[in-house]
Design a protein around this motif. Structure first.
Motif, short mmCIF file in Angstrom:
data_model
loop_
_atom_site.label_atom_id
_atom_site.label_comp_id
_atom_site.label_asym_id
_atom_site.label_seq_id
_atom_site.Cartn_x
_atom_site.Cartn_y
_atom_site.Cartn_z
N MET A 1 -26.62 -14.87 -49.40
CA MET A 1 -26.99 -14.58 -48.02
C MET A 1 -28.13 -13.58 -47.96
O MET A 1 -29.02 -13.68 -47.09
CB MET A 1 -25.78 -14.07 -47.23
N ILE A 2 -28.13 -12.61 -48.85
CA ILE A 2 -29.23 -11.63 -48.91
C ILE A 2 -30.53 -12.34 -49.27
O ILE A 2 -31.57 -12.12 -48.65
CB ILE A 2 -28.91 -10.50 -49.91
N VAL A 3 -30.48 -13.20 -50.28
CA VAL A 3 -31.67 -13.95 -50.70
C VAL A 3 -32.16 -14.83 -49.55
O VAL A 3 -33.37 -14.88 -49.26
CB VAL A 3 -31.35 -14.81 -51.95
N TRP A 4 -31.25 -15.51 -48.85
CA TRP A 4 -31.61 -16.38 -47.73
C TRP A 4 -32.28 -15.58 -46.61
O TRP A 4 -33.28 -16.00 -46.04
CB TRP A 4 -30.36 -17.08 -47.22
N THR A 5 -31.74 -14.40 -46.30
CA THR A 5 -32.29 -13.55 -45.23
C THR A 5 -33.70 -13.08 -45.58
O THR A 5 -34.61 -13.13 -44.74
CB THR A 5 -31.38 -12.32 -44.99
N PHE B 1 -15.90 -12.67 -57.64
CA PHE B 1 -17.18 -13.29 -57.99
C PHE B 1 -17.65 -14.25 -56.89
O PHE B 1 -18.85 -14.35 -56.60
CB PHE B 1 -17.10 -14.01 -59.34
N LEU B 2 -16.72 -14.95 -56.25
CA LEU B 2 -17.09 -15.84 -55.14
C LEU B 2 -17.67 -15.04 -53.97
O LEU B 2 -18.69 -15.41 -53.40
CB LEU B 2 -15.87 -16.65 -54.67
N ILE B 3 -16.99 -13.94 -53.62
CA ILE B 3 -17.48 -13.09 -52.52
C ILE B 3 -18.83 -12.49 -52.88
O ILE B 3 -19.77 -12.47 -52.07
CB ILE B 3 -16.46 -11.97 -52.20
N PHE B 4 -18.96 -12.02 -54.10
CA PHE B 4 -20.22 -11.42 -54.54
C PHE B 4 -21.35 -12.45 -54.52
O PHE B 4 -22.46 -12.18 -54.05
CB PHE B 4 -20.07 -10.84 -55.95
N GLY B 5 -21.05 -13.66 -55.02
CA GLY B 5 -22.05 -14.72 -55.06
C GLY B 5 -22.49 -15.13 -53.66
O GLY B 5 -23.68 -15.32 -53.39
N PHE B 6 -21.52 -15.23 -52.74
CA PHE B 6 -21.83 -15.61 -51.35
C PHE B 6 -22.70 -14.53 -50.69
O PHE B 6 -23.71 -14.83 -50.04
CB PHE B 6 -20.54 -15.81 -50.56
N THR B 7 -22.32 -13.26 -50.88
CA THR B 7 -23.08 -12.15 -50.29
C THR B 7 -24.50 -12.09 -50.83
O THR B 7 -25.47 -11.93 -50.08
CB THR B 7 -22.36 -10.81 -50.57
N PHE B 8 -24.62 -12.28 -52.15
CA PHE B 8 -25.95 -12.24 -52.77
C PHE B 8 -26.82 -13.39 -52.27
O PHE B 8 -28.00 -13.20 -51.98
CB PHE B 8 -25.81 -12.30 -54.30
#
Length: 200
Positions: A29-33, A20-27
């Motif tokens: 980063m996508i929103v930020w990009t 969940f931490l990896i998924f949350g971080f990846t998501f």
């Protein structure tokens, strides 16, 4: 519950939390990009004072027009102290290649710059006095520093104008010259040199 079973459940919870931490971080980063991409201003390339699409579609035609123009007219473009012809080769060079291959460096300066152009008909050997000139000094990627030059004075066979530059760095100078139905193109990449400090 045995200690082995407890360790298995704890290990399962650890990997679930890690996922969940990896998924949350990846998501995030996508929103930020996406957010940054939306907020970034779009710059439309206007090489040869035309839109990218027009240049892409009509490039061969433009080069043929330019060749015919240069066969008919002898054009000298003087930017401050340096005089060159109707050049285009810088348009095909990247910034790193320019330092090695281009001879058009350091042509501009911070402050007042002079642009003087002579156009002579090769057939009659007479200066052309009825040309339409449109030039622009611009910086790559951003257009807020564009300097449009379309008000030239004509005297004694010379078209002349000035441009004030307030920023040190790399600049593109491009132009279109029209004489009746003939069209010539100009494009160089140059710069305003950085002033040396007293410690250099």
């Amino acid at each position: 519950m045995s200690s082995g079973s407890k360790k298995g459940v704890q290990k399962y919870h650890f990997w679930l939390l890690f996922f969940f931490l990896i998924f949350g971080f990846t998501f995030s980063m996508i929103v930020w990009t996406v957010k940054n991409a939306i907020n970034t201003p779009v710059y439309e390339d206007k090489s040869f004072l035309s839109s990218y699409h027009n240049v892409d579609e009509d490039f061969n035609k433009m080069m043929a027009e330019n060749q015919r123009f240069n066969q008919t007219y002898d054009v000298k473009v003087q930017i401050n102290e340096k005089t060159i012809g109707m050049e285009l080769k810088d348009a095909f060079l990247g910034q790193r290649s320019l330092e090695k291959q281009s001879t058009n460096q350091n042509m501009l300066k911070v402050g007042e710059n002079t642009l003087a152009i002579t156009i002579v008909n090769k057939n009659t050997q007479k200066p052309v006095s009825d040309a339409n000139l449109t030039f622009q000094i611009t910086r790559a990627i951003v257009d807020k520093y564009d300097i449009d030059l379309d008000k030239f004075t004509y005297k004694n066979g010379v078209y002349k104008t000035t441009a004030k530059i307030n920023k040190v760095g790399n600049w593109d100078v491009q132009g279109v010259i029209r004489v009746a139905k003939d069209v010539g193109y100009f494009y160089i990449k140059t710069n305003t040199p950085r002033e040396k400090s007293s410690h250099e």
